[in-house]
Design a protein around this motif. Structure first.
Motif, mmCIF file in Angstrom:
data_model
loop_
_atom_site.group_PDB
_atom_site.id
_atom_site.type_symbol
_atom_site.label_atom_id
_atom_site.label_comp_id
_atom_site.label_asym_id
_atom_site.label_seq_id
_atom_site.Cartn_x
_atom_site.Cartn_y
_atom_site.Cartn_z
ATOM 1 N N TRP A 37 -2.057 7.860 9.689
ATOM 2 C CA TRP A 37 -3.010 8.719 9.009
ATOM 3 C C TRP A 37 -2.970 10.091 9.676
ATOM 4 O O TRP A 37 -2.887 10.178 10.897
ATOM 5 C CB TRP A 37 -4.416 8.130 9.083
ATOM 6 C CG TRP A 37 -4.600 6.963 8.162
ATOM 7 C CD1 TRP A 37 -4.255 5.664 8.407
ATOM 8 C CD2 TRP A 37 -5.148 6.994 6.848
ATOM 9 N NE1 TRP A 37 -4.565 4.878 7.317
ATOM 10 C CE2 TRP A 37 -5.112 5.677 6.347
ATOM 11 C CE3 TRP A 37 -5.669 8.006 6.042
ATOM 12 C CZ2 TRP A 37 -5.578 5.342 5.075
ATOM 13 C CZ3 TRP A 37 -6.141 7.681 4.774
ATOM 14 C CH2 TRP A 37 -6.091 6.363 4.309
ATOM 15 N N SER A 61 0.844 -1.192 0.000
ATOM 16 C CA SER A 61 0.000 0.000 0.000
ATOM 17 C C SER A 61 0.876 1.237 0.000
ATOM 18 O O SER A 61 1.715 1.408 0.890
ATOM 19 C CB SER A 61 -0.904 -0.002 1.228
ATOM 20 O OG SER A 61 -1.773 -1.121 1.198
ATOM 21 N N LEU A 62 0.682 2.103 -1.000
ATOM 22 C CA LEU A 62 1.551 3.267 -1.159
ATOM 23 C C LEU A 62 0.967 4.559 -0.602
ATOM 24 O O LEU A 62 1.635 5.268 0.157
ATOM 25 C CB LEU A 62 1.891 3.460 -2.645
ATOM 26 C CG LEU A 62 2.600 2.297 -3.317
ATOM 27 C CD1 LEU A 62 2.867 2.620 -4.776
ATOM 28 C CD2 LEU A 62 3.899 1.969 -2.598
ATOM 29 N N THR A 63 -0.252 4.903 -1.000
ATOM 30 C CA THR A 63 -0.864 6.153 -0.558
ATOM 31 C C THR A 63 -2.354 5.952 -0.369
ATOM 32 O O THR A 63 -2.952 5.045 -0.935
ATOM 33 C CB THR A 63 -0.664 7.294 -1.589
ATOM 34 O OG1 THR A 63 -1.299 6.914 -2.819
ATOM 35 C CG2 THR A 63 0.797 7.584 -1.836
ATOM 36 N N GLN A 115 -8.990 8.171 -2.298
ATOM 37 C CA GLN A 115 -7.952 7.521 -3.109
ATOM 38 C C GLN A 115 -7.236 6.475 -2.273
ATOM 39 O O GLN A 115 -7.059 6.632 -1.065
ATOM 40 C CB GLN A 115 -6.971 8.598 -3.593
ATOM 41 C CG GLN A 115 -5.822 8.113 -4.450
ATOM 42 C CD GLN A 115 -4.589 7.711 -3.656
ATOM 43 O OE1 GLN A 115 -4.341 8.208 -2.566
ATOM 44 N NE2 GLN A 115 -3.818 6.806 -4.204
ATOM 45 N N SER A 145 -4.853 11.699 5.143
ATOM 46 C CA SER A 145 -3.947 11.034 4.209
ATOM 47 C C SER A 145 -3.054 10.020 4.904
ATOM 48 O O SER A 145 -2.666 10.195 6.059
ATOM 49 C CB SER A 145 -3.065 12.061 3.495
ATOM 50 O OG SER A 145 -3.853 12.878 2.667
ATOM 51 N N ASN A 155 -5.820 4.575 -8.974
ATOM 52 C CA ASN A 155 -6.613 4.754 -7.764
ATOM 53 C C ASN A 155 -7.484 3.516 -7.586
ATOM 54 O O ASN A 155 -8.344 3.233 -8.409
ATOM 55 C CB ASN A 155 -7.481 6.011 -7.883
ATOM 56 C CG ASN A 155 -8.281 6.280 -6.623
ATOM 57 O OD1 ASN A 155 -8.177 5.567 -5.621
ATOM 58 N ND2 ASN A 155 -9.078 7.328 -6.659
ATOM 59 N N THR A 161 1.040 2.133 10.781
ATOM 60 C CA THR A 161 0.525 3.060 9.768
ATOM 61 C C THR A 161 0.288 4.420 10.405
ATOM 62 O O THR A 161 0.156 4.525 11.624
ATOM 63 C CB THR A 161 -0.785 2.558 9.135
ATOM 64 O OG1 THR A 161 -1.807 2.518 10.138
ATOM 65 C CG2 THR A 161 -0.597 1.177 8.529
ATOM 66 N N GLN A 206 -6.173 8.417 0.680
ATOM 67 C CA GLN A 206 -6.843 9.634 1.137
ATOM 68 C C GLN A 206 -8.301 9.325 1.397
ATOM 69 O O GLN A 206 -8.948 8.613 0.622
ATOM 70 C CB GLN A 206 -6.726 10.751 0.103
ATOM 71 C CG GLN A 206 -7.429 12.040 0.530
ATOM 72 C CD GLN A 206 -7.038 13.222 -0.328
ATOM 73 O OE1 GLN A 206 -5.935 13.743 -0.195
ATOM 74 N NE2 GLN A 206 -7.928 13.643 -1.209
ATOM 75 N N VAL A 258 0.589 7.893 4.013
ATOM 76 C CA VAL A 258 1.741 7.724 3.138
ATOM 77 C C VAL A 258 2.389 6.410 3.523
ATOM 78 O O VAL A 258 2.871 6.246 4.649
ATOM 79 C CB VAL A 258 2.745 8.889 3.272
ATOM 80 C CG1 VAL A 258 3.950 8.661 2.383
ATOM 81 C CG2 VAL A 258 2.062 10.204 2.915
ATOM 82 N N GLY A 259 2.403 5.453 2.594
ATOM 83 C CA GLY A 259 2.814 4.093 2.916
ATOM 84 C C GLY A 259 4.293 3.808 2.905
ATOM 85 O O GLY A 259 4.709 2.734 3.299
ATOM 86 N N THR A 317 -3.877 3.510 -3.227
ATOM 87 C CA THR A 317 -3.049 2.828 -4.219
ATOM 88 C C THR A 317 -2.292 1.686 -3.563
ATOM 89 O O THR A 317 -1.560 1.893 -2.604
ATOM 90 C CB THR A 317 -2.050 3.807 -4.875
ATOM 91 O OG1 THR A 317 -2.790 4.835 -5.530
ATOM 92 C CG2 THR A 317 -1.183 3.082 -5.895
#
Length: 194
Positions: A89, A60-62, A168, A110, A180, A87, A64, A112-113, A170
């Motif tokens: 957030w 998992s990259l990103t 979103q 958001s 997405n 993680t 939102q 950021v992974g 990814t």
């Protein structure tokens, strides 16, 4: 004889490649659904996610998540807690009363992974719902708080605030880095306890 054997080997190899490409294309579809719920305590908002496929690889990259809250309520998120170990957030942006829907404020969170091992910590499984993060409102439970929908009037580019509020996510196991994988929302509307 040797030509036929070579032909069979090449056919098998290319057939496997074609099948792999087809499988990868099928996985690139929107896969992850979001849900906003209220915890049993009647004051904690919870963001849940559920995939329709297990990603391979699971990276998992990103992500939102955007909520919208009635402007008149003066909604202010506090006590944001990332539930999945490792993680993080964060409240990333906020737009109050955009002209596309001036009765609401939009708050985006958001993920950021690419921090340590967090990219692999979700352990997504097809159909398995997971609690991802939670938060409260400074003023307590508020009716009318929802996840932003795909067809929300503020979810356009460009919008009046020149932002990208869209939900979103990814994951490389569901597609490429530029895709997405967010599919939509599910669940019932928030109902505050009286």
């Amino acid at each position: 004889m040797k030509t036929n054997k070579l032909f069979r080997l090449l056919s098998a190899a290319f057939g496997g490649i074609v099948c792999s490409i087809a499988a990868a294309s099928a996985m690139a579809e929107a896969t992850l659904e979001y849900k906003l719920a209220l915890a049993e305590d009647g004051k904690t908002y919870q963001v849940w996610m559920k995939p329709s496929a297990t990603p391979k690889p699971d990276i998992s990259l990103t992500g939102q998540v955007t909520i919208k809250a009635p402007h008149a309520a003066g909604f202010k998120a506090k006590n944001l807690v990332s539930i999945i170990d490792g993680t993080n957030w964060v409240e990333a942006s906020r737009v109050d009363m955009p002209k596309e829907d001036a009765d609401y404020d939009y708050i985006s969170f958001s993920f950021v992974g690419l921090q340590g091992t967090s990219a692999r910590n979700y352990a997504w499984e097809k159909g398995k719902e997971q609690l991802i993060f939670s938060f409260e409102n400074e003023g307590g439970c508020q009716e009318g708080v929802t996840l932003m929908a795909n067809d929300d009037p503020f979810n356009t580019e460009p919008n009046s605030a020149n932002t990208n509020p869209g939900n979103q996510f990814t994951n490389l196991g569901w597609g490429t880095v530029s895709e997405n994988n967010y599919a939509g929302n599910y669940g019932d509307a928030i109902s505050c306890k009286q």
